[in-house]
Design a protein around this motif. Structure first.
Motif, PDB file in Angstrom:
ATOM      1  N   PRO A 550      10.136   1.237   6.880  1.00 53.08           N
ATOM      2  CA  PRO A 550       9.037   0.868   7.546  1.00 53.08           C
ATOM      3  C   PRO A 550       7.742   1.827   6.956  1.00 53.08           C
ATOM      4  CG  PRO A 550      10.638   0.996   9.003  1.00 53.08           C
ATOM      5  CD  PRO A 550      11.344   1.599   7.821  1.00 53.08           C
ATOM      6  N   THR A 551       8.074   2.981   6.455  1.00 55.04           N
ATOM      7  CA  THR A 551       7.181   3.891   5.756  1.00 55.04           C
ATOM      8  C   THR A 551       6.659   3.323   4.789  1.00 55.04           C
ATOM      9  OG1 THR A 551       9.119   5.169   5.120  1.00 55.04           O
ATOM     10  CG2 THR A 551       7.894   5.871   7.212  1.00 55.04           C
ATOM     11  N   LYS A 552       7.193   2.602   4.152  1.00 56.14           N
ATOM     12  CA  LYS A 552       6.641   1.970   2.714  1.00 56.14           C
ATOM     13  C   LYS A 552       5.727   0.922   2.942  1.00 56.14           C
ATOM     14  CE  LYS A 552      10.566   2.861  -0.317  1.00 56.14           C
ATOM     15  NZ  LYS A 552      11.396   2.279  -1.255  1.00 56.14           N
ATOM     16  N   ARG A 553       5.454   0.317   4.482  1.00 59.82           N
ATOM     17  CA  ARG A 553       4.762  -0.844   4.322  1.00 59.82           C
ATOM     18  C   ARG A 553       3.304  -0.691   4.801  1.00 59.82           C
ATOM     19  NH1 ARG A 553       7.640  -3.245   9.336  1.00 59.82           N
ATOM     20  NH2 ARG A 553       9.286  -3.173   8.044  1.00 59.82           N
ATOM     21  N   TRP A 554       2.757  -1.383   4.019  1.00 63.13           N
ATOM     22  CA  TRP A 554       1.174  -1.309   4.278  1.00 63.13           C
ATOM     23  C   TRP A 554       0.578  -2.249   5.553  1.00 63.13           C
ATOM     24  CZ3 TRP A 554      -3.165  -4.587   1.583  1.00 63.13           C
ATOM     25  CH2 TRP A 554      -4.436  -3.812   1.510  1.00 63.13           C
ATOM     26  N   ASP A 555      -0.427  -1.807   6.208  1.00 60.33           N
ATOM     27  CA  ASP A 555      -0.705  -2.403   7.462  1.00 60.33           C
ATOM     28  C   ASP A 555      -0.697  -3.947   7.397  1.00 60.33           C
ATOM     29  OD1 ASP A 555      -0.686  -0.212   9.039  1.00 60.33           O
ATOM     30  OD2 ASP A 555      -2.625  -0.076   8.929  1.00 60.33           O
ATOM     31  N   LEU A 556      -0.224  -4.609   8.119  1.00 65.51           N
ATOM     32  CA  LEU A 556      -0.357  -6.078   8.107  1.00 65.51           C
ATOM     33  C   LEU A 556      -1.859  -6.724   8.230  1.00 65.51           C
ATOM     34  CD1 LEU A 556       2.948  -7.287  10.419  1.00 65.51           C
ATOM     35  CD2 LEU A 556       2.492  -6.969   8.024  1.00 65.51           C
ATOM     36  N   GLU A 557      -2.461  -5.680   9.276  1.00 67.00           N
ATOM     37  CA  GLU A 557      -4.092  -6.286   9.393  1.00 67.00           C
ATOM     38  C   GLU A 557      -4.744  -6.086   7.882  1.00 67.00           C
ATOM     39  OE1 GLU A 557      -2.284  -4.170  11.045  1.00 67.00           O
ATOM     40  OE2 GLU A 557      -2.293  -4.900  13.018  1.00 67.00           O
ATOM     41  N   HIS A 558      -4.239  -4.972   7.147  1.00 65.74           N
ATOM     42  CA  HIS A 558      -4.912  -4.865   5.771  1.00 65.74           C
ATOM     43  C   HIS A 558      -4.524  -6.007   4.725  1.00 65.74           C
ATOM     44  CE1 HIS A 558      -6.208  -1.058   6.919  1.00 65.74           C
ATOM     45  NE2 HIS A 558      -5.473  -0.288   6.432  1.00 65.74           N
ATOM     46  N   PHE A 559      -3.150  -6.441   5.085  1.00 73.13           N
ATOM     47  CA  PHE A 559      -3.131  -7.629   4.187  1.00 73.13           C
ATOM     48  C   PHE A 559      -3.810  -8.941   4.548  1.00 73.13           C
ATOM     49  CE2 PHE A 559       1.019  -5.819   2.984  1.00 73.13           C
ATOM     50  CZ  PHE A 559       1.059  -6.085   1.568  1.00 73.13           C
ATOM     51  N   ALA A 560      -3.973  -9.155   5.809  1.00 74.16           N
ATOM     52  CA  ALA A 560      -4.729 -10.276   6.380  1.00 74.16           C
ATOM     53  C   ALA A 560      -6.198 -10.228   6.017  1.00 74.16           C
ATOM     54  CB  ALA A 560      -4.678 -10.158   7.957  1.00 74.16           C
ATOM     55  N   GLU A 561      -6.549  -9.048   5.920  1.00 71.71           N
ATOM     56  CA  GLU A 561      -8.219  -8.903   5.447  1.00 71.71           C
ATOM     57  C   GLU A 561      -8.214  -9.098   4.027  1.00 71.71           C
ATOM     58  OE1 GLU A 561     -11.686  -5.161   5.205  1.00 71.71           O
ATOM     59  OE2 GLU A 561      -9.704  -4.862   6.533  1.00 71.71           O
ATOM     60  N   LEU A 562      -7.256  -8.732   3.294  1.00 72.91           N
ATOM     61  CA  LEU A 562      -7.100  -8.904   1.725  1.00 72.91           C
ATOM     62  C   LEU A 562      -6.966 -10.485   1.451  1.00 72.91           C
ATOM     63  CD1 LEU A 562      -6.960  -7.775  -1.045  1.00 72.91           C
ATOM     64  CD2 LEU A 562      -4.344  -7.659  -0.908  1.00 72.91           C
ATOM     65  N   CYS A 563      -6.436 -11.242   2.452  1.00 75.71           N
ATOM     66  CA  CYS A 563      -5.982 -12.672   2.176  1.00 75.71           C
ATOM     67  C   CYS A 563      -7.644 -13.304   2.593  1.00 75.71           C
ATOM     68  CB  CYS A 563      -5.160 -13.142   2.935  1.00 75.71           C
ATOM     69  SG  CYS A 563      -3.521 -12.849   2.709  1.00 75.71           S
ATOM     70  N   ASP A 564      -8.238 -12.884   3.477  1.00 77.92           N
ATOM     71  CA  ASP A 564      -9.524 -13.416   3.963  1.00 77.92           C
ATOM     72  C   ASP A 564     -10.554 -13.159   2.577  1.00 77.92           C
ATOM     73  OD1 ASP A 564      -8.402 -14.339   6.036  1.00 77.92           O
ATOM     74  OD2 ASP A 564      -9.224 -12.813   7.350  1.00 77.92           O
ATOM     75  N   GLU A 565     -10.611 -11.863   2.103  1.00 74.93           N
ATOM     76  CA  GLU A 565     -11.540 -11.700   1.156  1.00 74.93           C
ATOM     77  C   GLU A 565     -11.264 -12.510  -0.232  1.00 74.93           C
ATOM     78  OE1 GLU A 565     -14.013  -9.666   0.973  1.00 74.93           O
ATOM     79  OE2 GLU A 565     -13.897  -9.310   3.335  1.00 74.93           O
ATOM     80  N   LEU A 566     -10.140 -12.551  -0.432  1.00 80.89           N
ATOM     81  CA  LEU A 566      -9.629 -13.390  -1.717  1.00 80.89           C
ATOM     82  C   LEU A 566      -9.993 -14.896  -1.529  1.00 80.89           C
ATOM     83  CD1 LEU A 566      -6.140 -11.857  -2.579  1.00 80.89           C
ATOM     84  CD2 LEU A 566      -8.253 -11.741  -4.013  1.00 80.89           C
ATOM     85  N   GLY A 567      -9.792 -15.426  -0.164  1.00 80.89           N
ATOM     86  CA  GLY A 567      -9.987 -16.672   0.237  1.00 80.89           C
ATOM     87  C   GLY A 567     -11.417 -16.987  -0.065  1.00 80.89           C
ATOM     88  N   LYS A 568     -12.353 -15.983   0.138  1.00 82.46           N
ATOM     89  CA  LYS A 568     -13.710 -16.285   0.378  1.00 82.46           C
ATOM     90  C   LYS A 568     -14.009 -16.634  -1.217  1.00 82.46           C
ATOM     91  CE  LYS A 568     -14.997 -13.164   3.900  1.00 82.46           C
ATOM     92  NZ  LYS A 568     -15.826 -11.694   4.357  1.00 82.46           N
ATOM     93  N   ARG A 569     -13.457 -16.389  -2.104  1.00 89.34           N
ATOM     94  CA  ARG A 569     -13.561 -16.391  -3.732  1.00 89.34           C
ATOM     95  C   ARG A 569     -12.583 -17.453  -4.214  1.00 89.34           C
ATOM     96  NH1 ARG A 569     -14.177 -11.491  -1.675  1.00 89.34           N
ATOM     97  NH2 ARG A 569     -15.901 -10.087  -2.652  1.00 89.34           N
ATOM     98  N   SER A 570     -11.980 -18.443  -3.274  1.00 89.78           N
ATOM     99  CA  SER A 570     -11.272 -19.544  -3.608  1.00 89.78           C
ATOM    100  C   SER A 570      -9.782 -19.324  -4.367  1.00 89.78           C
ATOM    101  CB  SER A 570     -11.855 -20.529  -4.531  1.00 89.78           C
ATOM    102  OG  SER A 570     -13.294 -21.084  -3.681  1.00 89.78           O
ATOM    103  N   VAL A 571      -9.594 -17.739  -3.928  1.00 84.14           N
ATOM    104  CA  VAL A 571      -8.291 -17.348  -4.529  1.00 84.14           C
ATOM    105  C   VAL A 571      -7.416 -17.497  -3.321  1.00 84.14           C
ATOM    106  CG1 VAL A 571      -6.938 -15.467  -5.416  1.00 84.14           C
ATOM    107  CG2 VAL A 571      -9.238 -15.779  -6.065  1.00 84.14           C
ATOM    108  N   ARG A 572      -6.206 -18.137  -3.783  1.00 84.88           N
ATOM    109  CA  ARG A 572      -5.171 -18.490  -2.563  1.00 84.88           C
ATOM    110  C   ARG A 572      -4.188 -17.427  -2.650  1.00 84.88           C
ATOM    111  NH1 ARG A 572      -3.578 -23.640  -0.564  1.00 84.88           N
ATOM    112  NH2 ARG A 572      -2.890 -23.129   1.512  1.00 84.88           N
TER     113      ARG A 572
END
Length: 729
Positions: A550-572
């Protein structure tokens, strides 16, 4: 070649005669023939043939004797520079097996009969090749002892045609005598002497001038059987018609007297050497349809077969043959031709020499590496180096059932075997069960890249003569070619290379690679189309999992934010991982508004490889997908926390590592109350790292500007931590 044959004794018998014939032929062909036995009447014949004989009590049935004889055999092997040892009996085979392991040379065994399923009998299946004298014996070795078909070689017994000259008809001076029917073989119940005598009593009533001769001696400890035969002869009133003779080493003279040879066996017959000897001498044969006899006699063409244990049918068949000289002559001619073609001594020697050459040329290598996925990927350079060093070897990889399908496509291995540690091969019993399977494969070399107690045990149980691995104190005494553990931590590939160096193999190419089948690529295309991914749309893979850390895991909220930022640029984005990590992906999808594609737990390893080849980049922690991405050349942003990046990053063409310097790290702990090292990595930093990767993906996915896809922005903010170059050598 220098060949050593090991038999209990060199007395008169089928096994001993075959040993003598082979030794003679080896010498004639320029090879060295050495025989070890407890002595016997055939030893002078061996010595006259210029073969070397050593007299040793290799027949003794006790463990101290077996161990002592193994040492003596090892001395002979070294003295005579033996290339191959050929064991022809069970007790001598035990000593021969141990001696061969000491001297590191191949052992060949010959199964001459139907061995009982006694533990000692299993040694006859442990040769690098197992010669069987008939198809029936071969089936017995597979069914009862689990000998794999690939190890079995069918070599029928051969007849020296010069010793059995063809006599097409009886001499004139004997035509006035009645027909003589013979039974030749040791006096034992399975040879069917009682069935024959009961049948011959009927024959004598129809053909009063017919006579019979039984040639053979009882086995040691079974002398009473000879008395039973004599009693039955008297009871049937055949004293004048039936003659008993002891075994003789001049069997050719007996064939010259016979009009018909009968082998009335009632028990499994391994082959029936007397049948091909009689056929070579021009004597028609009649035998039971049982066991290996069907290999020696082609019913109705080279002889006649009858049901075993049926005196009436046997008697009728004898009478029909003796009354039909024309048929007898046709059988003689056909049988002799078949012996010349299929059962000659030269043919037997040719096929036996081919077995020797085969075992000397063959090298079977076992590589043990069954966890985890990332380690398997990092093992590819080792596999490549082993294949380069031993291009003709048969290389088998023992790995986990999850990884096996993908590794089966590797060009560096011939075969993949599965170790099911959570099922069939769980625990001590499972390891023992797997060991038995491995031992049957006849490995010469094992290379343990797993290096734990279980893998060391499997290496030993495989029976491989040379066993390589680390001297790590975890039962490494089971290995015989070890290297000490490095004093300083080494990258995985270099760590494995130290073991290979003990085998004089150099790992010069550290590049990674993996393989996807066409059906894997087709499956991924279907999944992506179902998720409404456009053909030219940029795809970024995200792996939020971390295995059991579990200590190697990046926050799920950070992953979700990353998805949204990429989505704004039409990256899936596509979420990947194991089935257990599917819940993490589901949580990210719930929080994110950009609708990432959820494939965690829905792809095989081969499909993951195919998916990564469709992606433009990957974001992950210190986990298996990092190594898979490196193998397929996928640009990757790797997020490191409690583990040291320099120690664990794979060799990759395009990799950027983000790792924060914190007072407590790297700590290598699986539990932490704050996980500052991972929480300190911001989505903006990851976006900055992705920017260069995605700009370079234009050449693969088309002109993103024309498609309306904006490049990923960069904040221009500096961040603390270590970042590896976008392109690493």
């Amino acid at each position: 070649m220098n060949i050593l044959q090991v038999v209990p004794r060199m007395e008169v018998g089928g096994v001993e005669t075959g040993t003598l014939d082979l030794a003679r032929s080896l010498v004639k062909r320029g090879h060295k023939a050495v025989v070890v036995s407890a002595g016997g009447r055939l030893v002078p014949e061996l010595e006259r043939a210029s073969a070397v004989h050593y007299t040793l009590p290799v027949h003794r049935k006790n463990l101290p004797g077996v161990w002592l004889m193994a040492g003596r055999l090892a001395e002979i092997i070294r003295k005579e520079s033996i290339d191959v040892v050929h064991a022809r009996s069970r007790i001598p085979a035990l000593s021969a097996y141990l001696a061969c392991r000491r001297c590191m040379i191949p052992l060949v065994t010959t199964a001459h009969g139907y061995y009982s399923t006694h533990l000692v009998s299993r040694i006859m299946g442990q040769g690098k090749r197992v010669i069987v004298i008939s198809e029936a014996v071969g089936q017995h070795m597979m069914d009862q002892f689990g000998v794999p078909l690939r190890k079995i070689r069918l070599v029928h017994r051969g007849v020296n045609l010069e010793q059995f000259p063809y006599a097409p008809s009886r001499p004139e001076e004997r035509k006035e005598e009645g027909p003589l029917v013979g039974v030749i073989g040791r006096l034992t119940p399975i040879k069917g002497h009682e069935t024959f005598l009961k049948a011959f009593a009927r024959v004598a009533r129809v053909l009063p001038r017919a006579r019979a001769v039984i040639v053979g001696s009882p086995e040691r400890g079974k002398e009473n059987y000879a008395e039973q035969i004599k009693l039955l002869i008297r009871q049937l009133g055949l004293t004048r018609q039936v003659e008993l003779r002891p075994s003789t080493d001049r069997i050719g003279s007996v064939y010259s007297e016979l009009d018909l040879l009968v082998l009335p066996s009632t028990g499994p017959e391994a082959f029936g050497r007397v049948l091909i000897e009689a056929s070579a001498a021009g004597v028609p044969v009649l035998a039971s349809r049982i066991g290996g006899i069907v290999d020696a006699v082609e019913d109705g063409v080279t002889g006649v077969l009858t049901p075993p244990g049926n005196p009436q049918i046997l008697a009728d068949s004898i009478v029909k043959l003796l009354r039909d000289p024309g048929r007898m002559e046709r059988l003689r001619v056909s049988a002799r031709r078949r012996v010349e073609k299929k059962f000659s001594l030269d043919r037997m020697v040719d096929k036996t020499l081919a077995v020797y050459e085969e075992v000397l040329a063959e090298s079977r290598v076992l590589i043990i590496k069954y966890s985890a996925l990332g380690d398997i990927v990092l093992g590819v350079p080792s596999l490549r180096a082993i294949r380069k060093a031993w291009p003709e070897a048969h290389i088998t990889l023992l790995t986990s059932k999850e990884i096996a399908p993908m590794m089966a496509s590797s060009p560096y291995v011939n075969e993949v075997m599965v170790l099911d540690r959570s099922g069939t091969h769980r625990g001590v019993r499972g390891i023992w069960r797997m060991g038995r399977i491995l031992r049957g494969e006849g490995f010469d070399i094992s290379i343990d890249l797993q290096n734990n107690r279980s893998s060391h045990a499997l290496s030993f149980l495989s029976g491989a003569i040379r066993r390589y691995g680390y001297e790590n104190g975890k039962w490494s005494f089971l290995l015989n070619y070890t290297v000490p553990l490095p004093k300083e931590p080494l990258p995985p590939i270099q760590h494995q290379a130290r073991v290979l160096g003990r085998a004089k193999i150099n790992v010069t190419d550290e590049s990674l690679e993996l393989w996807a089948k066409p059906e894997d690529r087709e499956r991924i295309e279907v999944l992506l189309k179902q998720a409404w991914l456009r053909d030219n749309q940029v795809l970024v893979a995200l792996h939020p999992g971390s295995g059991s850390w579990p200590t190697k895991r990046w926050d799920l909220e950070h992953f979700a934010e990353l998805c949204d930022e990429l989505g704004k640029r039409s990256v899936r984005c596509v979420l990947v991982g194991t089935k257990k990590e599917g819940k993490l992906g589901a949580k990210i999808a719930q929080v994110s508004g950009s609708k990432p594609i959820e494939l965690a737990g829905k792809t095989s390893l081969g499909e993951l490889v195919a998916l990564f080849r469709r992606c433009s980049a990957l974001v992950c922690g210190d986990s298996a997908p990092l190594h898979v991405a490196a193998a397929v050349g996928l640009p990757t942003v790797a997020l490191f926390g409690p583990t040291e990046a320099e120690r664990h990053i794979p060799p990759a063409p395009c990799l950027q590592v983000i790792q924060k310097e914190v007072p407590c790290g790297p700590c290598y702990r699986t539990r932490c109350s704050h996980i500052t090292c991972m929480k300190s990595i911001s989505p903006r930093e990851v976006l900055d790292a992705l920017n260069g990767f995605l700009e370079k993906s234009d050449s693969v996915h088309g002109d993103r500007a024309e498609a309306g896809i904006d490049p990923v922005g960069s904040s221009g903010d500096d961040f603390e931590g270590r970042s590896y170059p976008l392109t690493r050598p």
